[in-house]
Design a protein around this motif. Sequence first.
Motif, PDB file in Angstrom:
ATOM      1  N   LEU A 227      41.706  75.427 -34.110  1.00  0.00           N
ATOM      2  CA  LEU A 227      41.383  74.153 -33.188  1.00  0.00           C
ATOM      3  C   LEU A 227      40.379  74.609 -32.094  1.00  0.00           C
ATOM      4  CD1 LEU A 227      44.602  72.602 -32.429  1.00  0.00           C
ATOM      5  CD2 LEU A 227      43.054  71.901 -34.203  1.00  0.00           C
ATOM      6  N   MET A 228      39.187  73.736 -31.963  1.00  0.00           N
ATOM      7  CA  MET A 228      38.230  73.881 -30.990  1.00  0.00           C
ATOM      8  C   MET A 228      38.090  72.599 -30.234  1.00  0.00           C
ATOM      9  SD  MET A 228      35.182  74.917 -33.553  1.00  0.00           S
ATOM     10  CE  MET A 228      36.180  75.757 -34.502  1.00  0.00           C
ATOM     11  N   PHE A 229      37.326  72.639 -29.067  1.00  0.00           N
ATOM     12  CA  PHE A 229      36.863  71.382 -28.394  1.00  0.00           C
ATOM     13  C   PHE A 229      35.626  71.309 -28.339  1.00  0.00           C
ATOM     14  CE2 PHE A 229      34.916  69.812 -24.466  1.00  0.00           C
ATOM     15  CZ  PHE A 229      35.463  68.773 -24.314  1.00  0.00           C
ATOM     16  N   GLY A 230      35.433  69.854 -28.577  1.00  0.00           N
ATOM     17  CA  GLY A 230      34.159  69.108 -28.560  1.00  0.00           C
ATOM     18  C   GLY A 230      33.981  68.200 -27.988  1.00  0.00           C
ATOM     19  N   SER A 231      32.900  67.731 -27.107  1.00  0.00           N
ATOM     20  CA  SER A 231      33.178  66.470 -26.276  1.00  0.00           C
ATOM     21  C   SER A 231      32.481  65.360 -26.989  1.00  0.00           C
ATOM     22  CB  SER A 231      32.105  66.487 -25.044  1.00  0.00           C
ATOM     23  OG  SER A 231      31.025  66.949 -25.287  1.00  0.00           O
TER      24      SER A 231
END
Length: 276
Positions: A227-231
């Motif tokens: 998983l990774m964060f993206g705005s």
Amino acid sequence: MRIDTHQHFWLYDPIKDAWITDEMSAIQRNFLPNDISGTLKQLGFDGVVAVQADQTHRETEFLVELSQVYALIKGIVGWVDLRSEKVEEYLQNFSKHQVIKGFRHIVEGEDDPDFLHRDEFLRGIAALTKFNYTYDLLLRPRHYQSSLKCVEANPNQAFVLDHIAKPPIKSQVFTEWASYIEQLANYPNVHCKISGLGTEADWKHWKLDHFTEYLDHVIKCFGKERLMFGSDWPVCLLAGSYEDALKIVEDRLGDFNEQELKGFWGDNAVKFYGLK
């Protein structure tokens, strides 16, 4: 390294950017790195992955040009004509820019439910694998089955799912989307961006608990290492602020340990995209 894996930059043109409807008037203007760099610095982000918003080779070149001016762009997901017989020639040309890490097609805008499994598209994916590029999956429910076939046919290709497949958060419909996520997550070469969630909810009246079931399901299915964060900035501004996009995600990270949090906020993206 703390990375936002999904940002867009554009010089707004009402014809080129016709997808930005009058309902989206808040983003009918230019958005460039200087517009977000202060916020990123304040929130401790070291850089971003710039993702294409227009389906032209010129778009990819535009993002490369921005990266040569703005150091915060650590990687680019561009656009290339994957269905062209010249796709390898195009990729060879783009390969001189190390900042380009992968490519994307706006499949969600394609009416063909089998788009991702057509021969000419699969040829393009095979070319990405050959050149060691990633591919961002952006789709709608009508593409669920063809995306599963595409991923199964390309076990050596690195895929990442954008916006957790855009679940119908506003209507709180869950079952069809949840089944798809379970199936897709079974493929170890697929990662997932927790991104773009606010705009899938009621833009003006969302609450944090509207996202709970969806986020918990994605975390359970993909595991914390993929998983990774993206705005999805600046599109996320339609449903609030950049800080709101963070709050939606942070609310469900309570059982992540320190190492898992480092992975989610940056290390997983660094590894997946090969960022430096």
